[in-house]
Scaffold this motif. Sequence first.
Motif, short mmCIF file in Angstrom:
data_model
loop_
_atom_site.label_atom_id
_atom_site.label_comp_id
_atom_site.label_asym_id
_atom_site.label_seq_id
_atom_site.Cartn_x
_atom_site.Cartn_y
_atom_site.Cartn_z
N ALA A 86 -11.56 -14.89 0.69
CA ALA A 86 -10.29 -15.38 0.15
C ALA A 86 -9.84 -14.61 -1.09
N GLN A 87 -10.79 -14.07 -1.85
CA GLN A 87 -10.43 -13.31 -3.05
C GLN A 87 -9.70 -12.00 -2.70
N LEU A 88 -9.86 -11.54 -1.47
CA LEU A 88 -9.22 -10.29 -1.03
C LEU A 88 -7.92 -10.55 -0.26
N ALA A 89 -7.58 -11.80 -0.03
CA ALA A 89 -6.45 -12.13 0.84
C ALA A 89 -5.12 -11.61 0.31
N ALA A 90 -4.82 -11.84 -0.94
CA ALA A 90 -3.55 -11.40 -1.51
C ALA A 90 -3.47 -9.87 -1.51
N LEU A 91 -4.58 -9.22 -1.83
CA LEU A 91 -4.61 -7.76 -1.80
C LEU A 91 -4.39 -7.25 -0.37
N LEU A 92 -4.95 -7.93 0.60
CA LEU A 92 -4.75 -7.56 2.00
C LEU A 92 -3.27 -7.64 2.38
N ILE A 93 -2.63 -8.74 2.04
CA ILE A 93 -1.21 -8.91 2.37
C ILE A 93 -0.38 -7.83 1.68
N LEU A 94 -0.66 -7.58 0.42
CA LEU A 94 0.09 -6.56 -0.33
C LEU A 94 -0.12 -5.17 0.27
N SER A 95 -1.34 -4.84 0.59
CA SER A 95 -1.61 -3.51 1.13
C SER A 95 -0.98 -3.33 2.51
N ILE A 96 -0.98 -4.37 3.34
CA ILE A 96 -0.31 -4.29 4.64
C ILE A 96 1.19 -4.08 4.45
N THR A 97 1.77 -4.79 3.50
CA THR A 97 3.20 -4.66 3.22
C THR A 97 3.54 -3.24 2.77
N LEU A 98 2.74 -2.70 1.85
CA LEU A 98 3.00 -1.34 1.35
C LEU A 98 2.80 -0.29 2.43
N LEU A 99 1.71 -0.38 3.17
CA LEU A 99 1.46 0.59 4.23
C LEU A 99 2.50 0.46 5.34
N GLY A 100 2.93 -0.77 5.63
CA GLY A 100 3.99 -0.98 6.61
C GLY A 100 5.31 -0.37 6.18
N ALA A 101 5.60 -0.44 4.88
CA ALA A 101 6.83 0.17 4.36
C ALA A 101 6.77 1.69 4.49
N VAL A 102 5.62 2.26 4.17
CA VAL A 102 5.45 3.72 4.32
C VAL A 102 5.61 4.11 5.79
N GLN A 103 5.03 3.33 6.67
CA GLN A 103 5.14 3.60 8.11
C GLN A 103 6.58 3.49 8.57
N ALA A 104 7.30 2.49 8.12
CA ALA A 104 8.70 2.30 8.51
C ALA A 104 9.56 3.48 8.04
N ILE A 105 9.33 3.93 6.81
CA ILE A 105 10.07 5.07 6.28
C ILE A 105 9.77 6.33 7.09
N ALA A 106 8.50 6.53 7.42
CA ALA A 106 8.12 7.69 8.23
C ALA A 106 8.78 7.65 9.60
N ILE A 107 8.81 6.48 10.22
CA ILE A 107 9.45 6.33 11.53
C ILE A 107 10.93 6.66 11.43
N LEU A 108 11.59 6.14 10.39
CA LEU A 108 13.02 6.44 10.20
C LEU A 108 13.26 7.93 10.03
N LEU A 109 12.43 8.59 9.24
CA LEU A 109 12.58 10.03 9.04
C LEU A 109 12.38 10.80 10.34
N PHE A 110 11.36 10.46 11.09
CA PHE A 110 11.10 11.13 12.35
C PHE A 110 12.21 10.86 13.37
N GLN A 111 12.77 9.66 13.35
CA GLN A 111 13.89 9.36 14.24
C GLN A 111 15.10 10.21 13.89
#
Length: 145
Positions: A86-111
């Motif tokens: 549970a101590q890592l839960a908030a960090l997990l959510i934040l890291s998924i959000t940040l990595l997901g944003a990077v992935q979304a930007i990369a997809i947009l650029l490649f498109q």
Amino acid sequence: MLALSAIALLLTIIVYHDLRSRHVPPRLVLAIALVSLFLLFSRNFDGHSLYWTLGIILVGIFLSRKNMLGGGDTKLLAAIMLGVHAQLAALLILSITLLGAVQAIAILLFQRLGKVSRKRGVPYTLPIAACGFAATSLTVLGANA
């Protein structure tokens, strides 16, 4: 360590399947949930991981209804969260959000460059799997220290 190997293999298959078909296989998510439950009960169980898992399911249902997150992504994240301290839960959510944003930007650029086809949405299993495996590994390594 066998549980980590099983989760790594299952997550790899899930990401591959999602990238190819935009579908998260429920049986594989169930397998991850079972391994995560094993991890949950093999350490000092305090119940807080269950609260985070319930919160993820409730928020995931809301986001799925708004077409902002797929139901398979919600189930996958909830299954992973069972095995994360549970101590890592908030960090997990934040890291998924940040990595997901990077992935979304990369997809947009490649498109824009015409390198990838315009499929609907972002396959969020990649950031969920990468960050989820990292958090699960930290949980297991921390429990064994």
